[in-house]
Design a protein around this motif. Structure first.
Motif, mmCIF file in Angstrom:
data_model
loop_
_atom_site.group_PDB
_atom_site.id
_atom_site.type_symbol
_atom_site.label_atom_id
_atom_site.label_comp_id
_atom_site.label_asym_id
_atom_site.label_seq_id
_atom_site.Cartn_x
_atom_site.Cartn_y
_atom_site.Cartn_z
ATOM 1 N N MET A 25 0.721 -1.310 -0.111
ATOM 2 C CA MET A 25 0.145 -0.056 0.047
ATOM 3 C C MET A 25 0.765 1.208 -0.115
ATOM 4 O O MET A 25 0.607 1.952 -0.657
ATOM 5 C CB MET A 25 -0.977 0.083 1.159
ATOM 6 C CG MET A 25 -1.878 0.914 1.323
ATOM 7 S SD MET A 25 -3.017 1.053 0.208
ATOM 8 C CE MET A 25 -4.035 2.612 0.301
ATOM 9 N N ALA A 26 1.952 1.233 0.937
ATOM 10 C CA ALA A 26 2.697 2.396 0.997
ATOM 11 C C ALA A 26 3.462 2.745 -0.474
ATOM 12 O O ALA A 26 3.516 3.994 -0.867
ATOM 13 C CB ALA A 26 3.828 2.310 2.013
ATOM 14 N N ALA A 27 3.834 1.689 -1.062
ATOM 15 C CA ALA A 27 4.620 1.755 -2.511
ATOM 16 C C ALA A 27 3.677 2.436 -3.331
ATOM 17 O O ALA A 27 3.978 3.165 -4.315
ATOM 18 C CB ALA A 27 5.064 0.580 -2.918
ATOM 19 N N LYS A 28 2.461 1.951 -3.348
ATOM 20 C CA LYS A 28 1.501 2.291 -4.364
ATOM 21 C C LYS A 28 1.199 3.795 -4.312
ATOM 22 O O LYS A 28 1.294 4.650 -4.972
ATOM 23 C CB LYS A 28 -0.068 1.648 -4.095
ATOM 24 C CG LYS A 28 -0.956 2.249 -5.050
ATOM 25 C CD LYS A 28 -2.325 1.227 -4.843
ATOM 26 C CE LYS A 28 -3.420 1.609 -5.960
ATOM 27 N NZ LYS A 28 -4.066 3.015 -5.670
ATOM 28 N N VAL A 29 1.088 4.270 -2.770
ATOM 29 C CA VAL A 29 0.647 5.810 -2.446
ATOM 30 C C VAL A 29 1.907 6.628 -2.970
ATOM 31 O O VAL A 29 1.808 7.681 -3.550
ATOM 32 C CB VAL A 29 0.483 5.859 -1.090
ATOM 33 C CG1 VAL A 29 0.453 7.228 -0.474
ATOM 34 C CG2 VAL A 29 -0.948 5.428 -0.708
ATOM 35 N N LEU A 30 3.049 6.133 -2.547
ATOM 36 C CA LEU A 30 4.533 6.893 -3.042
ATOM 37 C C LEU A 30 4.458 7.141 -4.731
ATOM 38 O O LEU A 30 4.880 8.168 -5.134
ATOM 39 C CB LEU A 30 5.694 6.411 -2.462
ATOM 40 C CG LEU A 30 5.817 6.414 -0.994
ATOM 41 C CD1 LEU A 30 6.769 5.343 -0.417
ATOM 42 C CD2 LEU A 30 5.979 7.743 -0.438
ATOM 43 N N VAL B 197 9.547 3.877 -6.930
ATOM 44 C CA VAL B 197 9.629 3.020 -6.144
ATOM 45 C C VAL B 197 10.096 1.457 -6.291
ATOM 46 O O VAL B 197 9.616 1.074 -7.622
ATOM 47 C CB VAL B 197 7.900 2.777 -5.438
ATOM 48 C CG1 VAL B 197 8.060 1.724 -4.373
ATOM 49 C CG2 VAL B 197 7.442 4.028 -4.893
ATOM 50 N N LEU B 198 10.860 0.794 -5.692
ATOM 51 C CA LEU B 198 11.122 -0.669 -6.011
ATOM 52 C C LEU B 198 10.774 -1.367 -4.907
ATOM 53 O O LEU B 198 11.401 -1.232 -3.537
ATOM 54 C CB LEU B 198 12.622 -0.508 -6.551
ATOM 55 C CG LEU B 198 13.468 -1.855 -6.448
ATOM 56 C CD1 LEU B 198 12.821 -2.606 -7.685
ATOM 57 C CD2 LEU B 198 14.957 -1.760 -6.570
ATOM 58 N N VAL B 199 10.041 -2.365 -5.006
ATOM 59 C CA VAL B 199 9.742 -3.395 -3.854
ATOM 60 C C VAL B 199 10.342 -4.680 -4.005
ATOM 61 O O VAL B 199 10.414 -5.358 -4.944
ATOM 62 C CB VAL B 199 8.169 -3.485 -3.835
ATOM 63 C CG1 VAL B 199 7.695 -4.448 -2.929
ATOM 64 C CG2 VAL B 199 7.397 -2.190 -3.673
ATOM 65 N N LEU B 200 11.100 -5.028 -3.052
ATOM 66 C CA LEU B 200 12.104 -6.013 -3.017
ATOM 67 C C LEU B 200 11.344 -7.196 -2.182
ATOM 68 O O LEU B 200 10.966 -6.727 -0.894
ATOM 69 C CB LEU B 200 13.355 -5.984 -2.568
ATOM 70 C CG LEU B 200 14.307 -5.021 -3.457
ATOM 71 C CD1 LEU B 200 15.805 -4.836 -2.962
ATOM 72 C CD2 LEU B 200 14.238 -5.302 -4.863
ATOM 73 N N GLY C 74 4.036 -11.363 0.629
ATOM 74 C CA GLY C 74 3.496 -11.525 1.572
ATOM 75 C C GLY C 74 4.343 -12.023 2.733
ATOM 76 O O GLY C 74 3.965 -12.147 3.935
ATOM 77 N N GLY C 75 5.805 -12.355 2.724
ATOM 78 C CA GLY C 75 6.506 -12.949 3.413
ATOM 79 C C GLY C 75 6.172 -14.183 3.995
ATOM 80 O O GLY C 75 5.926 -15.156 3.209
ATOM 81 N N ARG C 76 6.133 -14.664 5.080
ATOM 82 C CA ARG C 76 6.350 -16.072 5.668
ATOM 83 C C ARG C 76 4.931 -16.392 6.024
ATOM 84 O O ARG C 76 4.662 -17.647 6.022
ATOM 85 C CB ARG C 76 6.960 -15.992 7.115
ATOM 86 C CG ARG C 76 8.432 -16.057 6.760
ATOM 87 C CD ARG C 76 9.122 -16.465 8.190
ATOM 88 N NE ARG C 76 9.209 -15.347 9.236
ATOM 89 C CZ ARG C 76 9.809 -15.109 10.216
ATOM 90 N NH1 ARG C 76 10.056 -16.376 10.824
ATOM 91 N NH2 ARG C 76 9.791 -14.287 10.942
ATOM 92 N N ALA C 77 3.742 -15.573 6.106
ATOM 93 C CA ALA C 77 2.391 -15.889 6.413
ATOM 94 C C ALA C 77 1.780 -16.224 4.959
ATOM 95 O O ALA C 77 2.018 -15.612 4.101
ATOM 96 C CB ALA C 77 1.920 -14.556 6.897
ATOM 97 N N THR C 78 1.114 -17.414 5.017
ATOM 98 C CA THR C 78 0.469 -17.693 3.886
ATOM 99 C C THR C 78 -0.680 -18.698 4.342
ATOM 100 O O THR C 78 -0.905 -19.132 5.298
ATOM 101 C CB THR C 78 1.321 -18.709 3.108
ATOM 102 O OG1 THR C 78 0.702 -19.156 1.822
ATOM 103 C CG2 THR C 78 1.650 -20.048 3.718
ATOM 104 N N THR C 79 -1.607 -18.651 3.674
ATOM 105 C CA THR C 79 -3.050 -19.589 3.538
ATOM 106 C C THR C 79 -3.041 -20.650 2.641
ATOM 107 O O THR C 79 -2.784 -20.264 1.403
ATOM 108 C CB THR C 79 -4.261 -18.568 3.436
ATOM 109 O OG1 THR C 79 -4.219 -17.651 4.568
ATOM 110 C CG2 THR C 79 -5.567 -19.418 3.720
#
Length: 40
Positions: free
Chosen positions: A1-6, A13-16, A23-28
């Motif tokens: 969300m922050a990357a989208k707003v920026l 913006v570069l998201v790694l 999503g990191g470690r959490a998953t369903t």
């Protein structure tokens, strides 16, 4: 969300991500119709 707003405010913006999915470690996981949350 922050990357989208920026990005919308004109910043470059570069998201790694350190995992093979967002999503990191959490998953369903859907196992035979049951939703299992993992990685907390």
């Amino acid at each position: 969300m922050a990357a989208k707003v920026l990005n919308e405010a004109g910043f470059r913006v570069l998201v790694l991500e350190g995992f093979d999915r967002i999503g990191g470690r959490a998953t369903t996981t859907n196992k035979e119709g049951y939703l299992l949350d993992r990685g907390f």
